[in-house]
Design an enzyme around this catalytic site. Structure first.
Site, mmCIF file in Angstrom:
data_model
loop_
_atom_site.group_PDB
_atom_site.id
_atom_site.type_symbol
_atom_site.label_atom_id
_atom_site.label_comp_id
_atom_site.label_asym_id
_atom_site.label_seq_id
_atom_site.Cartn_x
_atom_site.Cartn_y
_atom_site.Cartn_z
ATOM 1 N N ASP A 95 66.776 13.114 51.246
ATOM 2 C CA ASP A 95 66.856 14.577 51.238
ATOM 3 C C ASP A 95 65.615 15.284 50.735
ATOM 4 O O ASP A 95 65.682 16.445 50.334
ATOM 5 C CB ASP A 95 68.051 14.996 50.361
ATOM 6 C CG ASP A 95 67.915 14.523 48.915
ATOM 7 O OD1 ASP A 95 66.848 13.953 48.579
ATOM 8 O OD2 ASP A 95 68.855 14.720 48.126
ATOM 9 N N GLU A 117 70.587 6.854 54.213
ATOM 10 C CA GLU A 117 71.304 7.634 53.182
ATOM 11 C C GLU A 117 71.725 9.000 53.768
ATOM 12 O O GLU A 117 71.417 10.065 53.241
ATOM 13 C CB GLU A 117 70.488 7.816 51.893
ATOM 14 C CG GLU A 117 71.349 8.119 50.689
ATOM 15 C CD GLU A 117 70.552 8.433 49.422
ATOM 16 O OE1 GLU A 117 70.007 9.536 49.302
ATOM 17 O OE2 GLU A 117 70.492 7.560 48.541
ATOM 18 N N GLU A 131 67.385 20.128 48.432
ATOM 19 C CA GLU A 131 67.765 18.830 49.008
ATOM 20 C C GLU A 131 68.995 18.904 49.913
ATOM 21 O O GLU A 131 69.075 18.195 50.924
ATOM 22 C CB GLU A 131 67.986 17.805 47.898
ATOM 23 C CG GLU A 131 66.712 17.332 47.208
ATOM 24 C CD GLU A 131 66.199 18.283 46.137
ATOM 25 O OE1 GLU A 131 66.899 19.287 45.844
ATOM 26 O OE2 GLU A 131 65.110 18.042 45.596
ATOM 27 N N HIS A 208 64.792 16.288 35.958
ATOM 28 C CA HIS A 208 63.646 16.845 36.686
ATOM 29 C C HIS A 208 63.997 17.867 37.760
ATOM 30 O O HIS A 208 63.117 18.493 38.341
ATOM 31 C CB HIS A 208 62.864 15.711 37.366
ATOM 32 C CG HIS A 208 63.633 15.066 38.491
ATOM 33 N ND1 HIS A 208 63.627 15.590 39.763
ATOM 34 C CD2 HIS A 208 64.438 13.993 38.543
ATOM 35 C CE1 HIS A 208 64.397 14.838 40.530
ATOM 36 N NE2 HIS A 208 64.910 13.877 39.829
ATOM 37 N N ARG A 210 64.664 20.690 40.434
ATOM 38 C CA ARG A 210 64.172 22.070 40.566
ATOM 39 C C ARG A 210 65.192 23.101 40.108
ATOM 40 O O ARG A 210 64.862 24.052 39.421
ATOM 41 C CB ARG A 210 63.843 22.341 42.045
ATOM 42 C CG ARG A 210 62.398 22.217 42.384
ATOM 43 C CD ARG A 210 62.143 22.687 43.823
ATOM 44 N NE ARG A 210 60.718 22.755 44.080
ATOM 45 C CZ ARG A 210 59.931 21.707 44.275
ATOM 46 N NH1 ARG A 210 60.427 20.490 44.228
ATOM 47 N NH2 ARG A 210 58.653 21.861 44.504
ATOM 48 N N HIS A 241 59.269 12.863 33.829
ATOM 49 C CA HIS A 241 58.730 13.088 35.185
ATOM 50 C C HIS A 241 57.360 13.760 35.079
ATOM 51 O O HIS A 241 57.128 14.559 34.149
ATOM 52 C CB HIS A 241 59.732 13.991 35.912
ATOM 53 C CG HIS A 241 59.534 14.122 37.394
ATOM 54 N ND1 HIS A 241 58.484 14.818 37.942
ATOM 55 C CD2 HIS A 241 60.254 13.660 38.445
ATOM 56 C CE1 HIS A 241 58.573 14.786 39.263
ATOM 57 N NE2 HIS A 241 59.640 14.075 39.599
#
Ligand code: UD1
Ligand code: UDP
Length: 372
Positions: A95, A117, A131, A208, A210, A241
């Site tokens: 994604d 996936e 995503e 991490h 967004r 990250h």
């Protein structure tokens, strides 16, 4: 059959690496590997571990890149690679913006796309952002769908995807994990080398996403600080990250705590070993929700939703949300309630048994032989 695999970020690389290794080893496939390097250092860690050498590297990463920068960089870079390689099929994973932009670039050249996936959904287009939409759009562009679970297949069927284009394979992350977890390993990192895993309870943290940046991430880090201050037998290890926004926030809230260790991202082998030795996990990662059930490690997911309900149903994973008090209360419960901890620590993985890559290769042979 010439198969071009494409990935760009750490999780895609981990989940595609065992598949590319199998494609390279199989005599009846010609394997081409193209990386976008949407991530640079975190991608290279995976390439090194799995000894993969890309045939093409778009090297697009820029500090603080925007979504448009990634999409445009991949789209234009991929055009030239596809024109040169002319693969029979392009495989993308999951994604990310690399995934969607690569699928679009392949579509522009009428090259079929295989989506690894496929079919995970939250049905909230802003969470995970971007995503959820990347995965939906990639699904629309794909000709073949490799769905990890029955639920993922059912999501695709509901959206009108033909049944004979969907293969239930399990998740390749289990293949990657089993590849790495069984091998003997000693930590090289000083903090981990000296960690007293016998007498301390280690909480492994990653964060991490967004949509968590800003207020939610401040809540999450504050809850972790609360717990670290409350329990003196707890050590928090957080491999942070490389996103500068995440690093700044983590540093500002957590760097003063004695029993919180902010370290650089770990390569997959030390990371898996650390997860295996930890007491439980607090994360907003997708992949770790799929790995922890194999290791029998409870996971508190610091998100408002998850596109991975199978691990919730299996009992290893709980949704802890993004509020400070709730996250701290759920972590406190795991640290003080032995029965609750035991309930969540069962090792049984709904995402597969390590044979996902073999199933994908078999499905690709079917596509090749029937021309569908
Ligand atoms: C990306 C994916 C997300 C995935 C995550 C895994 C998109 C939109 N997001 O998010 O789905 O869960 O990767 O980690 O595709 N950086 C480095 N070195 C690295 C990696 C990142 O310096 O090796 C820094 C750069 O400044 C970069 C920033 O991190 O600009 C953000 O990277 P980006 O790929 O844009 O977003 P992620 O949040 O990592
Ligand atoms: N991981 C790793 N080193 C780290 C942190 C995570 O190898 O320091 C692995 C982890 O085991 C999982 C994957 O990276 O397989 C998750 O990647 P990430 O959290 O970047 O992305 P997401 O899973 O959220 O898409």
């Amino acid at each position: 059959m010439k198969v071009m695999s494409v990935f760009g970020t750490r999780p895609e690389a981990i989940k595609m690496a065992p598949l590319v290794k199998k494609l390279e080893a199989a005599k009846d496939f010609e394997s081409v590997l193209c990386v976008t390097a949407q991530h640079r250092e975190m991608l290279d860690q995976v390439l090194d571990l799995f000894e993969l050498t890309p045939d093409h590297d778009l090297n697009i990463m820029k500090p603080n890149q925007t979504l448009s920068m990634i999409t445009a960089g991949v789209l234009t870079g991929m055009e030239t690679v596809l024109e040169k390689e002319k693969p029979d099929i392009v495989l993308v994973h999951g994604d990310t913006s690399t995934t969607f932009s690569t699928a679009l670039a392949a579509f522009y050249q009428k090259i079929p796309v295989g989506h690894v996936e496929a079919g995970l959904r939250t049905y909230d287009m802003y969470s995970p952002f971007p995503e959820e939409v990347n995965r939906v759009l990639t699904g629309h562009l794909a000709s073949v769908h490799f769905a990890p679970t029955v639920k993922n297949r059912d999501n695709l069927l509901k959206e009108g995807v033909a049944e004979d284009k969907i293969y239930i394979t399990g998740n390749t992350v289990v293949d990657a994990l089993l590849n790495v977890a069984g091998k003997p390993y000693e930590f090289e990192d000083d903090i981990l080398k000296n960690m007293d895993f016998e007498n301390k309870r280690v909480i492994l943290v990653t964060c991490h996403r967004r949509e968590n940046l800003g207020e939610y991430m401040m809540n999450i880090f504050s809850a972790i600080r609360d717990i670290a201050q409350e329990f003196n037998d707890v050590e928090v290890v957080y491999p942070v990250h490389l996103n500068p926004k995440v690093r700044e926030l983590a540093g500002s809230i957590l760097s003063g705590c004695e029993n919180v260790h902010l370290i650089d991202p770990l390569s997959y082998q030390p990371f898996v070993n650390l997860m295996a030795k930890s007491y439980f996990v607090i994360t907003d990662s997708g992949g770790m929700q799929e790995e922890a059930p194999s290791l029998g490690k409870p996971v508190l997911v610091v998100r408002r939703e998850t596109e991975r309900p199978e691990a919730l149903a299996a009992g290893t994973v709980k949704l802890a949300g993004v509020e400070r008090e709730t996250i701290a209360a759920m972590a406190r419960e795991l640290l003080t309630d032995a029965a609750e901890y035991a309930k969540m620590s069962k090792a049984s993985n709904p995402y597969g048994d390590g044979t996902a890559c073999d199933k994908i290769l078999e499905a690709l042979r079917g596509v090749r032989d029937t021309g569908r």
